[in-house]
Motif scaffolding. Structure first.
Motif, PDB file in Angstrom:
ATOM      1  N   ALA A   1      -7.607  -0.348  -7.028  1.00 52.25           N
ATOM      2  CA  ALA A   1      -6.422   0.466  -7.326  1.00 52.25           C
ATOM      3  C   ALA A   1      -5.488   0.544  -6.116  1.00 52.25           C
ATOM      4  O   ALA A   1      -4.267   0.386  -6.246  1.00 52.25           O
ATOM      5  N   ILE A   2      -6.066   0.751  -4.939  1.00 54.61           N
ATOM      6  CA  ILE A   2      -5.244   0.893  -3.737  1.00 54.61           C
ATOM      7  C   ILE A   2      -4.609  -0.437  -3.354  1.00 54.61           C
ATOM      8  O   ILE A   2      -3.420  -0.492  -2.984  1.00 54.61           O
ATOM      9  N   GLU A   3      -5.355  -1.515  -3.448  1.00 56.00           N
ATOM     10  CA  GLU A   3      -4.787  -2.843  -3.164  1.00 56.00           C
ATOM     11  C   GLU A   3      -3.602  -3.123  -4.075  1.00 56.00           C
ATOM     12  O   GLU A   3      -2.577  -3.647  -3.646  1.00 56.00           O
ATOM     13  N   THR A   4      -3.747  -2.761  -5.345  1.00 57.32           N
ATOM     14  CA  THR A   4      -2.669  -2.978  -6.308  1.00 57.32           C
ATOM     15  C   THR A   4      -1.471  -2.087  -6.007  1.00 57.32           C
ATOM     16  O   THR A   4      -0.320  -2.533  -6.020  1.00 57.32           O
ATOM     17  N   ALA A   5      -1.746  -0.826  -5.727  1.00 59.55           N
ATOM     18  CA  ALA A   5      -0.663   0.130  -5.459  1.00 59.55           C
ATOM     19  C   ALA A   5       0.127  -0.269  -4.208  1.00 59.55           C
ATOM     20  O   ALA A   5       1.349  -0.142  -4.175  1.00 59.55           O
ATOM     21  N   LEU A   6      -0.566  -0.746  -3.196  1.00 56.01           N
ATOM     22  CA  LEU A   6       0.112  -1.148  -1.958  1.00 56.01           C
ATOM     23  C   LEU A   6       0.843  -2.477  -2.104  1.00 56.01           C
ATOM     24  O   LEU A   6       1.947  -2.649  -1.590  1.00 56.01           O
ATOM     25  N   GLY A   7       0.223  -3.423  -2.794  1.00 53.07           N
ATOM     26  CA  GLY A   7       0.847  -4.738  -2.935  1.00 53.07           C
ATOM     27  C   GLY A   7       1.163  -5.338  -1.566  1.00 53.07           C
ATOM     28  O   GLY A   7       0.377  -5.250  -0.625  1.00 53.07           O
TER      29      GLY A   7
END
Length: 199
Positions: A77-83
């Motif tokens: 989720a965090i990897e996706t949110a940060l991009g």
């Protein structure tokens, strides 16, 4: 006696297997340490800044990806949110950021987005959606970091809500008229467009 010999042989095999695993683990740790030192995994501009020379370098606190930790269950989720913002570089001042830009230009070393701590002022997000039962919290609630970087991570992740499932995300978007930015634990990001973006 035969049984004892077989038991000894089995134990020797198991010991050899464990030694092999230990050697592989040590090799992987050494490789990871080397990658970390060389800032592997980051874009060209980010790596060049982190490896740069000059008095300005002391005012570079690091790449965003180096400044927080996250539990395994929230990693996707965090990897996706940060991009791509995981490659952004945090500086103490806007002046340092300008010096970094000039340095990259001088070596033709790519580009990078700087986040100066004296000018980036992310604020806590207040929305009724945070009180919905399906909302785990904001993305910034799902990571750990030094409080020095609170404004930086509020700016990057403070307005993204984390939920468990796609059904929860879609239900929230309908209820709040597509006005939210939501990421699921499986890494699907929904924002102010009605179409989900899978990564």
């Amino acid at each position: 006696l035969v049984g004892s010999e077989m038991c000894i042989r089995d134990r020797r095999k198991e010991l050899q297997k464990l030694r092999t695993q230990e050697q592989r683990a040590k090799g992987r740790l050494e490789l990871l340490a080397q990658w970390e030192e060389q800032h592997e995994g980051y874009l060209e501009g980010t790596k060049n800044i982190l490896n740069g020379k000059g008095s300005w370098r002391e005012q570079i606190t690091g790449a965003v990806g180096d400044l927080f930790t996250v539990e395994d269950k929230y990693t996707t989720a965090i990897e996706t949110a940060l991009g791509g913002s995981v490659n952004h570089v945090v500086t103490t001042t806007a002046r340092t950021a300008a010096e970094g830009v000039n340095y990259l230009k001088s070596i033709q070393g790519g580009r990078v987005t700087f986040l100066p701590m004296d000018s980036v002022k992310g604020k806590p997000y207040d929305t009724p959606a945070l009180h919905e039962s399906c909302v785990i919290g904001t993305a910034v609630d799902c990571i750990s970091f030094d409080n020095t970087y609170a404004h930086i991570f509020q700016y990057l992740l403070g307005r993204t809500l984390v939920v468990s499932s796609m059904d929860d995300a879609i239900g929230l978007q309908k209820k709040y008229n597509q006005q939210l930015r939501i990421v699921t634990l499986t890494g699907c990001l929904l924002y102010t467009s009605p179409s989900p973006r899978d990564t």
